[in-house]
Structure formats: C-alpha cells, structure tokens
Design a protein around this motif. Sequence first.
Motif, PDB file in Angstrom:
ATOM      1  N   PHE A  61     -18.312  -5.052 -31.816  1.00 15.35           N
ATOM      2  CA  PHE A  61     -17.208  -4.234 -31.293  1.00 15.35           C
ATOM      3  C   PHE A  61     -17.734  -2.954 -30.646  1.00 15.35           C
ATOM      4  O   PHE A  61     -17.283  -2.541 -29.576  1.00 15.35           O
ATOM      5  CB  PHE A  61     -16.252  -3.908 -32.442  1.00 15.35           C
ATOM      6  N   TYR A  69     -12.053  -9.737 -30.117  1.00 16.79           N
ATOM      7  CA  TYR A  69     -12.965  -8.608 -29.891  1.00 16.79           C
ATOM      8  C   TYR A  69     -12.601  -7.867 -28.611  1.00 16.79           C
ATOM      9  O   TYR A  69     -12.595  -6.631 -28.569  1.00 16.79           O
ATOM     10  CB  TYR A  69     -14.411  -9.102 -29.822  1.00 16.79           C
ATOM     11  N   ARG A  83     -19.679  -7.682 -37.128  1.00 16.86           N
ATOM     12  CA  ARG A  83     -18.509  -7.634 -36.244  1.00 16.86           C
ATOM     13  C   ARG A  83     -18.291  -6.228 -35.686  1.00 16.86           C
ATOM     14  O   ARG A  83     -17.919  -6.056 -34.521  1.00 16.86           O
ATOM     15  CB  ARG A  83     -17.269  -8.106 -37.007  1.00 16.86           C
TER      16      ARG A  83
END
Length: 313
Positions: A91, A172, A87
């Motif tokens: 990002f 996001y 993740r």
Amino acid sequence: MTTAAPVALRRRRGSTRPRVAPWAFLAPAIVLFTVFLLIPMGYAIYLSFVGLRVQGGAFGTRQQVFVGLDNYVAALTAPEFLASLQRLALFGVVTVPLTLGLALLFALLLDLPGVRAIRFARTAIFLPYAVPGVIATLLWGFMYLPSTSPFNYVLKAVGLPPFDFLNGSNVYGALANIGVWGGVGFNMIVLYTALRSIPTDIYEAAKIDGASEWQIAWRIKIPLLAPALVLTLLFSLIGTLQAYSEPTTLKSLSNSISSTFFPLMKVYQDAFSLDDVSGAAAASVILALGTLIVSLLLLRALQRRTFDDGRAR
C-alpha cells in the motif's frame, strides 16, 4: 562608587533568579504532553513486557507476570502480523510516491508565473484533506460498489464489462486512491509554501542565462525543495503506518479486506476482540520503533546532505 555597587549587586542577584514566566507558559503544554503521550507510551511499554499466566495449578487464577520479550517474539513471528506488514508495504509503495509526485507537480504548477485563479486552485486541491477519513472512505465506497458506481455506469454505457474495485488485489488500488486523494492537498501546501520562500532573484538570474521554466523547476526549485520533500515524505510514511480508518470502513463493503488487513487492525483485534492486550502493546511498540527508525534515517540523510552542500559551496 558606593551607589553603583548595590545596583550592580542587585542586578547580579536578579540575573540568578529563576525565570518563572517561560515555565508558566510551557506548563500546560508539558502537562498535556506528559498525561496524553508520555504516560500512555510508558504504560504500553510496560504492558508489552507482561502477560497473563495461570498461577496455582489447574484451578488457579490468571495473574499478570513478567514475560520478558515473549510478546515481541510472538508478534514478530505471527503470520497474520507479518502478512499485514506486507500488505501495508505494498500500500505504501503505491500511495507515497503518487502522493508526493502529485503534490510536487501541483506546487510547481501553482508557482509558475502568470497562473490565474491560484487561490481557487489551492483551495480545491487542499479541500479533500479537510474531509474526515471515514466520510471520504464512505463516499468512495459507494462509488466503488458495482451497483452504485458511476464508473461502472459509464463502462456499461460504452459497452464494456463492469469493474469490481473491491475484489481481490483491486482493493489496493481502491485504498491507495483514497489515501492519495486525501493526502495530496496537505503536502502540496507544504511544498508550495517552501517554494514561495525561495528568493525570486535566483529565478531572474536563471532566466537571464536563458533557462526555461522546465530547467528552473528541475535544476533550481526541486533541489531547493529537498528539506520540504523530506518532511512531506516523513509525513506520508507516518500516515501510511497509521492507516486504519480506510480499510476498516471498507471492510463491510468488501470480502477482500480481513480484520487483520493492516497492522493497526491486527492490534485492534488482539486488544479488543481476543483480549490480548500485552500482545497488542508489543505490536504497537514495534510499529512505533519502526516509525522512529525511519524518521531518524530520513532526518540523518537530510542533515548529511545539507552539510555536504554547505561544504561544497
């Protein structure tokens, strides 16, 4: 001759005496660096190699013992930690290019001849960086909430359905927007300062040869900004690896952000919620080593390019 010899001897003796003044000025910085950086780093590395184990059978007590690389293996094989790294990578893929691209664009626009209100523009672009991350996240959080979002108000006014910024994969983009909004100003100042240090004679010679502002920016300014671009890229990557306050603050507003959404959130949960200080220390060391490796690779690439350019000239 008799008077010159003692003078020369005194000069030689004076030159061999240790210079105390530089060390006296450096002493406060050295003490602070040692107490607040070296000692905590050393203690974290020590904790990453130990663990609590039950000694003395079923009714024994927990004691701190040396476990070798067990904490590192557990951290690198933990599904939650690996998912948080994925993740974070997603990002960073969104945040870093946008931050550097906008910072470079603003710096080039401010460096154009004849631009007005440069001081106001610099201050306006830099101002979001001066806002603390938690406060900025709260402000954006209220603008993301469907019930208080001005964006959804506009969408409703034009007959479009509302958009949930904090649901699913949309989070996001919400987090990346906060990171870009707060990071562009600092990087723009670094790039703009580097642009102002370039001699204007180069631009004047290019204009005499018929180069346009676009050609000057693409063929002269951006190549000469390579060291500053690498530096801002390094700052952006380090800032991405340290992302914590934004998802932690938005966590109470979204069900899509878990307690282990980013690696530092996983480290915090292990250390203070699960009482696994050794595992948290191992994960922290892994993140620090990753940051160090990326930094060294970027600096090595910059150094190699600088030497290659010097040899080409």
